[in-house]
Design a protein around this motif. Structure first.
Motif, PDB file in Angstrom:
ATOM      1  N   SER A   2      11.389   8.119   0.517  1.00 46.59           N
ATOM      2  CA  SER A   2      10.914   7.840  -0.829  1.00 46.59           C
ATOM      3  C   SER A   2       9.633   7.006  -0.783  1.00 46.59           C
ATOM      4  N   ARG A   3       8.934   7.002  -1.879  1.00 48.69           N
ATOM      5  CA  ARG A   3       7.683   6.253  -1.984  1.00 48.69           C
ATOM      6  C   ARG A   3       7.929   4.769  -1.742  1.00 48.69           C
ATOM      7  N   ASP A   4       9.010   4.239  -2.286  1.00 47.51           N
ATOM      8  CA  ASP A   4       9.346   2.823  -2.095  1.00 47.51           C
ATOM      9  C   ASP A   4       9.643   2.509  -0.632  1.00 47.51           C
ATOM     10  N   GLU A   5      10.377   3.401   0.033  1.00 45.93           N
ATOM     11  CA  GLU A   5      10.694   3.197   1.453  1.00 45.93           C
ATOM     12  C   GLU A   5       9.432   3.259   2.307  1.00 45.93           C
ATOM     13  N   GLN A   6       8.549   4.199   1.971  1.00 44.33           N
ATOM     14  CA  GLN A   6       7.303   4.340   2.710  1.00 44.33           C
ATOM     15  C   GLN A   6       6.424   3.094   2.528  1.00 44.33           C
ATOM     16  N   LEU A   7       6.350   2.582   1.300  1.00 43.09           N
ATOM     17  CA  LEU A   7       5.581   1.365   1.044  1.00 43.09           C
ATOM     18  C   LEU A   7       6.161   0.202   1.829  1.00 43.09           C
TER      19      LEU A   7
END
Length: 118
Positions: A2-7
């Protein structure tokens, strides 16, 4: 991922690399990283800065980081080499956590663009 995990993963990479490089492994916080970006953008790496100059460096970094989002634009560089930005759009009113996420996203983008992280 997910975008949050990647960030989160990229943010941790930035923190770890900068902490190892500049703080002997002590973990740098968000403000310290913003300060380092300001020093980098000024380009006067061997200079000692006064307290008010340190705040100015953080301002330079914030403007540089948020320029791609349309909030600031480089206006000019003064005779001493200090960049000055003009406000294009007022910053939105964000809660503290939202501000932190915006800055982390901007910092990760900055370090991706400079190829400090991949």
């Amino acid at each position: 991922m997910s975008r949050d995990e990647q960030l989160k993963e990229r943010w941790n990479t930035v923190v770890n690399k900068l902490s190892n490089q500049f703080a002997d492994g002590d973990i740098l916080d968000l403000d310290a990283i913003i300060y380092l970006i300001g020093v980098q953008e000024l380009g006067q790496l061997d200079q000692r800065f006064k307290k008010d100059q340190k705040l100015d460096l953080m301002h330079i970094a914030i403007c540089k980081l948020l320029a791609p989002y349309g909030y600031y634009e480089l206006d000019f560089v003064d005779d001493d080499g200090w960049p000055h930005y003009k406000t294009l759009e007022p910053l939105p009113h964000l809660k503290a956590g939202e501000q932190s996420i915006l800055m982390k996203e901007a910092i990760v983008s900055y370090f991706l663009e400079t190829e400090f992280i991949g």
